[in-house]
Design an enzyme around this catalytic site. Sequence first.
Site, PDB file in Angstrom:
ATOM      1  N   LYS A 272       1.189  -1.135  -0.175  1.00 45.84           N
ATOM      2  CA  LYS A 272      -0.208  -0.157  -0.089  1.00 45.84           C
ATOM      3  C   LYS A 272       0.966   1.032   0.238  1.00 45.84           C
ATOM      4  O   LYS A 272       2.112   1.744   1.049  1.00 45.84           O
ATOM      5  CB  LYS A 272      -1.010   0.093   1.317  1.00 45.84           C
ATOM      6  CG  LYS A 272      -1.942   1.131   1.150  1.00 45.84           C
ATOM      7  CD  LYS A 272      -2.882   0.999   2.431  1.00 45.84           C
ATOM      8  CE  LYS A 272      -3.756   1.806   2.515  1.00 45.84           C
ATOM      9  NZ  LYS A 272      -3.251   3.378   1.967  1.00 45.84           N
ATOM     10  N   ASP A 716      15.808  -7.956  45.789  1.00 45.82           N
ATOM     11  CA  ASP A 716      15.523  -8.439  46.095  1.00 45.82           C
ATOM     12  C   ASP A 716      15.273  -9.318  47.925  1.00 45.82           C
ATOM     13  O   ASP A 716      15.980  -9.398  47.905  1.00 45.82           O
ATOM     14  CB  ASP A 716      14.812 -10.206  45.790  1.00 45.82           C
ATOM     15  CG  ASP A 716      14.063 -11.185  44.895  1.00 45.82           C
ATOM     16  OD1 ASP A 716      13.373 -11.404  45.947  1.00 45.82           O
ATOM     17  OD2 ASP A 716      14.551 -12.247  44.661  1.00 45.82           O
TER      18      ASP A 716
END
Length: 884
Positions: A272, A716
């Site tokens: 296109k 953590d």
Amino acid sequence: MRKDSLAPYRAKRDFNLTEEPSGASSSVPKSKQLRFVIQRHDATRLHYDFRLELDGTFKSWAVTKGPSLDPKVKRLAVEVEDHPLDYGDFEGTIPAGQYGGGTVQLWDRGYWIPEGDPHEGLKSGDLKFTLVGERLEGSWVLVRMKWDRKGGKRTNWLLIKHRDASAQEGDDDKILKDPKSIASGRTLKEIALGSGKAPTPFMTGKKRSAGAVWHSNRKDGGDPAPNPVPAKSRSRKAKAEKVAAMPKFVEPQLAKLVERAPAAAGWAHEVKFDGYRLQLRVEDGDAHLRTRKGLDWTEKFAAIAHQAEKLRDCILDGEAVALAAHGAPDFAALQAALSEGQSEKLIFFAFDLLFLEGEDLRALPLSERKARLKQVLDRLPDRSAALRYVDHFETAGDAVLQSACRMHLEGIVSKELDAPYKSGRGGSWTKAKCRAGHEVIIGGWTSEGRRLRSLLAGVHRGDGKSRKLVYVGRVGTGFGESVMRSLVPKLREVESKTSPFAAGASPPKEANMHWARPDLVAEIEFAGWTGAGNVRQAAFKGLRGDKPAEEVEAEVAANPEKVEMAKPTPRKTSTRKRTTETTSSGKAMVMGVSISHPDKPLWPDEKPPVTKIELARYYEAVGDWMIDHIAGRPCSIVRTPDGIDGKQHFFQRHAMAGSSHLLSEVKVDGDKKPYLQIDRVEGLAAVAQMGATELHPWNCQPGNPDLPGRLVFDLDPAPDVGFDAVVSGARDIAARLRKLGLVPFCKTTGGKGLHVVVPLTDDKKSPDWDTAKTFTREICRRLADEEPDRYVINMAKKERTGRIFLDYLRNDRTATAVAPLSSRARPGATVSMPIEWTQVKKGLDPTKYTVRTAPALLKRNKPWKDYAKSARPLRAAIEKLVKS
């Protein structure tokens, strides 16, 4: 190979009694694509014969209950002997007493795309592939059952549907209920009786005589009653019509916007182009170019017209385009060339031929028109660069669209190869876009001093007396200095004292707002429609002089399965707004993406449960903020299609066949398989449709996997460490980074930790990943050495009791970290929330940031607003660290 593999097939059949093809002298032409066929076979018991073309024959399996679209359903597929390719067109009855005696119906056919080497897949017993058929599509796998790997009378496999956009959970056998042949429209009973029309060939491409029906238990040799010629074959018999003179102009054929490209065979897929649609007419060496409304623009495209004078008398349909440095069409460059009178920089891409030397070719099928067009252009003496032929692809439309999107093209246009040329917007031409583009009417603008701030965009909605111009949002980007120099004077010419928008459909008046007469049409690019029917993230591309403002309407993509094919009856495009409401089919639309099973609970323990549609809407709400942190980077996803407590919980790094075209694929040096990448906001809805409850992008620079783009320090804590200690640790790391000249940011992880994130500049002198990881390790090591009772960098759990693990391992080339605002597949439907340092204090509760609360908090607090401009070079920080 072919002769030996078909020996078992021939040994089982007497071809004097059965009309099954022997394969001895196959008339099947070679194909660039691998074909597949599924035949419904009413033998001793009803089953489905599944056949995949490979090495000149059909690899074949008997699927006892037929294929299922439900990924939970595993269908037994018994491997049988190879069949000749001619068998792909066989539909009829095998005589009783012959091997496989019974009626055979063509149930589905199309093309298949193997994932990796199909020979290795067959050898290992794990054959993954994508089907592009008329009934089946998407990603599948054939898995050989373990107990048959080393012998046994039968080799048993399992046929399983992968989870993708074409999967339908709970749809065990609905797809099998259509009783008709895909090739002839006949039922098994009609085939057995020899009634109805003959099947349309697929493998050979040759049409049988009108009355021919394959009915191999007939011994009288009599011909069945004549049948009408199938509709699609009529266009093949069409002839060009002699005309005394060519018309001055032909109303062009237009494409209908669809959600996805057609997947069936028989379609041509073209790029296109992002340019001006023009019709080129040449007669006696005189060339004229007209717009799609018939305006003569020959003077504007003088260089193209001059080159076209060498053509024979003809009318060509095509598009005038300017190409950017990387070879893709560039609408802004087209506008600039036209405004500067430099038409020699433009190219006319021809994709159709309507008239040629006294013949009207419009009744011919597209395939023939294009073949003649190529001959016309190939005969040009100098193969002019200004006139080019538009080639096409006949592979699966979705695959072509994905390739176009990866190349940053606008999309593709799909056309039926058998169809004639019909003026107006019918169904034989469709268009599918990578990123939404639209024409809008400029109804006003806002300014800031002398600078243009935004355009007020509108479109027509409604029919007849209810038709009105409605406001659809602002266009706020795309205004460079050169654009403003040419655009602002045109805006001043149409300035008005009153709003052109209909009452109730106009934006509220504000300071520095100017109304405009609705005369100017702009081409924009935008991210899609909001639920209220406005444009999202709209950018200005240029003014369009080839389309009257009165014709600008809202254009909404249709489902390609519901588009009426090859019926050129123009009608108004539907103006129905996109909505996220559940439809009667059980699907919903979010950012233009169909969400199947929208009410499926992904976090079932929440009250009420957080559903799939809620996740998609969440990503829509935060997507504009989030996309800057994931676009351009490979992104792994955690998929929990049955919910976070379901059996299926897997980590996907690589792109898969059948994935949405809204998702990108990126190849990384050293890796064979392409990685998944989310470059568009709409892609977030696509991964929500896949049940992706976590997003984990790489930490590289966008578009450059080898260059660190950010550092991530992951704190953590051990289970016995309180969150206030994590808060203190994040502030400790941030203080050290600031001393080195870096600017840290903080976010929750959606779990029990925090991330400290540092943006880095995109500098060619930047260190590599090994250096970046060494730097982050050194920061963490020094902190752990100074306070060993609080921190540890050893991953071993026994070393982490009572302390916080400082994880520096996120800083590696292929390492990932959960994306800011990503949901987590954990209880509570928590998200990884970006927060300001003023919020990182004692009492911070990370569990309050959830899919349901984050959008409002993001809008109110506007975190990380200085992230982009806070990027600093890592090398300078390393030098300071060494000196310290």
